[in-house]
Scaffold this motif. Structure first.
Motif, PDB file in Angstrom:
ATOM      1  N   ARG A   1      11.836  60.234 -44.241  1.00 59.34           N
ATOM      2  CA  ARG A   1      11.334  61.591 -44.393  1.00 59.34           C
ATOM      3  C   ARG A   1       9.499  61.657 -43.357  1.00 59.34           C
ATOM      4  O   ARG A   1       8.924  62.778 -43.422  1.00 59.34           O
ATOM      5  CB  ARG A   1      12.082  62.437 -45.362  1.00 59.34           C
ATOM      6  CG  ARG A   1      13.499  62.366 -45.116  1.00 59.34           C
ATOM      7  CD  ARG A   1      14.327  63.094 -46.584  1.00 59.34           C
ATOM      8  NE  ARG A   1      15.830  63.421 -47.106  1.00 59.34           N
ATOM      9  CZ  ARG A   1      16.535  63.834 -45.989  1.00 59.34           C
ATOM     10  NH1 ARG A   1      15.856  64.468 -44.904  1.00 59.34           N
ATOM     11  NH2 ARG A   1      17.787  63.620 -46.406  1.00 59.34           N
TER      12      ARG A   1
ATOM     13  N   HIS B   1      22.444  59.712 -40.391  1.00 60.29           N
ATOM     14  CA  HIS B   1      22.300  61.372 -40.695  1.00 60.29           C
ATOM     15  C   HIS B   1      21.226  61.621 -40.442  1.00 60.29           C
ATOM     16  O   HIS B   1      20.597  62.821 -40.487  1.00 60.29           O
ATOM     17  CB  HIS B   1      23.078  61.728 -42.113  1.00 60.29           C
ATOM     18  CG  HIS B   1      22.265  60.946 -43.061  1.00 60.29           C
ATOM     19  ND1 HIS B   1      22.615  59.722 -43.835  1.00 60.29           N
ATOM     20  CD2 HIS B   1      21.708  61.811 -44.177  1.00 60.29           C
ATOM     21  CE1 HIS B   1      21.217  59.783 -44.562  1.00 60.29           C
ATOM     22  NE2 HIS B   1      20.479  60.435 -44.894  1.00 60.29           N
TER      23      HIS B   1
ATOM     24  N   ASP C   1      20.460  62.493 -37.134  1.00 60.50           N
ATOM     25  CA  ASP C   1      20.688  63.178 -36.126  1.00 60.50           C
ATOM     26  C   ASP C   1      19.504  64.355 -36.742  1.00 60.50           C
ATOM     27  O   ASP C   1      19.242  65.779 -36.147  1.00 60.50           O
ATOM     28  CB  ASP C   1      21.826  63.860 -37.385  1.00 60.50           C
ATOM     29  CG  ASP C   1      23.012  62.650 -36.967  1.00 60.50           C
ATOM     30  OD1 ASP C   1      22.791  61.751 -35.487  1.00 60.50           O
ATOM     31  OD2 ASP C   1      24.231  62.261 -36.875  1.00 60.50           O
ATOM     32  N   GLU C   2      19.487  64.119 -38.512  1.00 62.94           N
ATOM     33  CA  GLU C   2      18.303  65.821 -38.691  1.00 62.94           C
ATOM     34  C   GLU C   2      16.994  65.052 -37.426  1.00 62.94           C
ATOM     35  O   GLU C   2      16.593  66.399 -36.996  1.00 62.94           O
ATOM     36  CB  GLU C   2      18.148  65.369 -39.552  1.00 62.94           C
ATOM     37  CG  GLU C   2      16.908  66.337 -40.183  1.00 62.94           C
ATOM     38  CD  GLU C   2      16.333  65.794 -42.095  1.00 62.94           C
ATOM     39  OE1 GLU C   2      15.213  66.389 -42.383  1.00 62.94           O
ATOM     40  OE2 GLU C   2      17.217  65.032 -42.949  1.00 62.94           O
TER      41      GLU C   2
ATOM     42  N   GLN D   1      17.326  66.307 -33.932  1.00 60.92           N
ATOM     43  CA  GLN D   1      18.357  68.255 -34.202  1.00 60.92           C
ATOM     44  C   GLN D   1      16.194  68.938 -34.325  1.00 60.92           C
ATOM     45  O   GLN D   1      15.911  70.150 -33.804  1.00 60.92           O
ATOM     46  CB  GLN D   1      18.717  68.603 -35.111  1.00 60.92           C
ATOM     47  CG  GLN D   1      19.739  67.951 -35.336  1.00 60.92           C
ATOM     48  CD  GLN D   1      20.716  69.077 -36.418  1.00 60.92           C
ATOM     49  OE1 GLN D   1      20.806  69.303 -37.380  1.00 60.92           O
ATOM     50  NE2 GLN D   1      22.070  68.945 -36.122  1.00 60.92           N
ATOM     51  N   ARG D   2      15.391  68.533 -35.327  1.00 58.57           N
ATOM     52  CA  ARG D   2      13.873  68.800 -35.090  1.00 58.57           C
ATOM     53  C   ARG D   2      13.488  68.484 -33.885  1.00 58.57           C
ATOM     54  O   ARG D   2      12.966  69.901 -33.866  1.00 58.57           O
ATOM     55  CB  ARG D   2      13.507  68.911 -36.623  1.00 58.57           C
ATOM     56  CG  ARG D   2      14.394  68.692 -37.798  1.00 58.57           C
ATOM     57  CD  ARG D   2      13.294  67.798 -38.763  1.00 58.57           C
ATOM     58  NE  ARG D   2      12.003  68.555 -39.469  1.00 58.57           N
ATOM     59  CZ  ARG D   2      11.266  67.623 -40.293  1.00 58.57           C
ATOM     60  NH1 ARG D   2      11.688  66.798 -40.679  1.00 58.57           N
ATOM     61  NH2 ARG D   2      10.046  67.561 -40.897  1.00 58.57           N
TER      62      ARG D   2
END
Length: 155
Positions: free
Chosen positions: A16, A57, A60-61, A64-65
């Motif tokens: 992250r 996941h 994917d995040e 998308q961002r």
């Protein structure tokens, strides 16, 4: 090899953090804003982002961002921004070129029409001169003489 829940949480935190850096445009030398660079920056195997792997996941995040940034017109990767800018410039130049070609075609047509009109007028003048020369009732005026004297000057 299995990882513990603490290791997984630590990996997710690193992913992250790397994701946030990449999406802010802080790209490492030679890196892009993509999964490969994300995995390298987070020190995680890239295959862990695909299929049923533990970090799919997060991939994917990330995607998308990244897509939402692209949709908003903010492109974190300077090369992608340059490509988008150059594509827009190429489109604009193609439009200018098409307009220039249209103007050239119109001017060429105008030139062709003007030359045709001049040729027709010339033919008409030649015909009228021949007709005038052939007619006996047309009297020719004497040619104008060049005069060297100046006519009346006031003092």
């Amino acid at each position: 090899m299995r990882i513990t829940a603490a290791q997984r949480t630590e990996n997710e935190n690193r992913i992250r953090a790397a994701m946030d850096r990449l999406l802010r445009g802080e790209l490492p030398p030679g890196g892009k804003c993509d999964i490969k660079t994300l995995a390298r920056e987070a020190a995680v195997d890239r295959t862990a982002f695909y299929g049923n792997r533990p970090y799919s996941h997060l991939r994917d995040e990330f995607e998308q961002r990244l897509q939402s940034l692209h949709d908003a017109g903010d492109i974190p990767d300077p090369r992608d921004a340059q490509v988008a800018r150059l594509k827009a410039e190429v489109a604009k130049l193609k439009e200018r070129l098409a307009k220039s070609e249209q103007a050239i075609d119109e001017l060429t047509d105008f030139r062709t029409e003007a030359l045709a009109r001049l040729a027709a007028q010339h033919e008409e003048i030649v015909h009228l001169r021949q007709t005038a020369a052939a007619a006996s009732r047309v009297a020719r005026l004497p040619a104008a003489r060049s005069s060297t004297t100046v006519i009346g000057s006031c003092s």
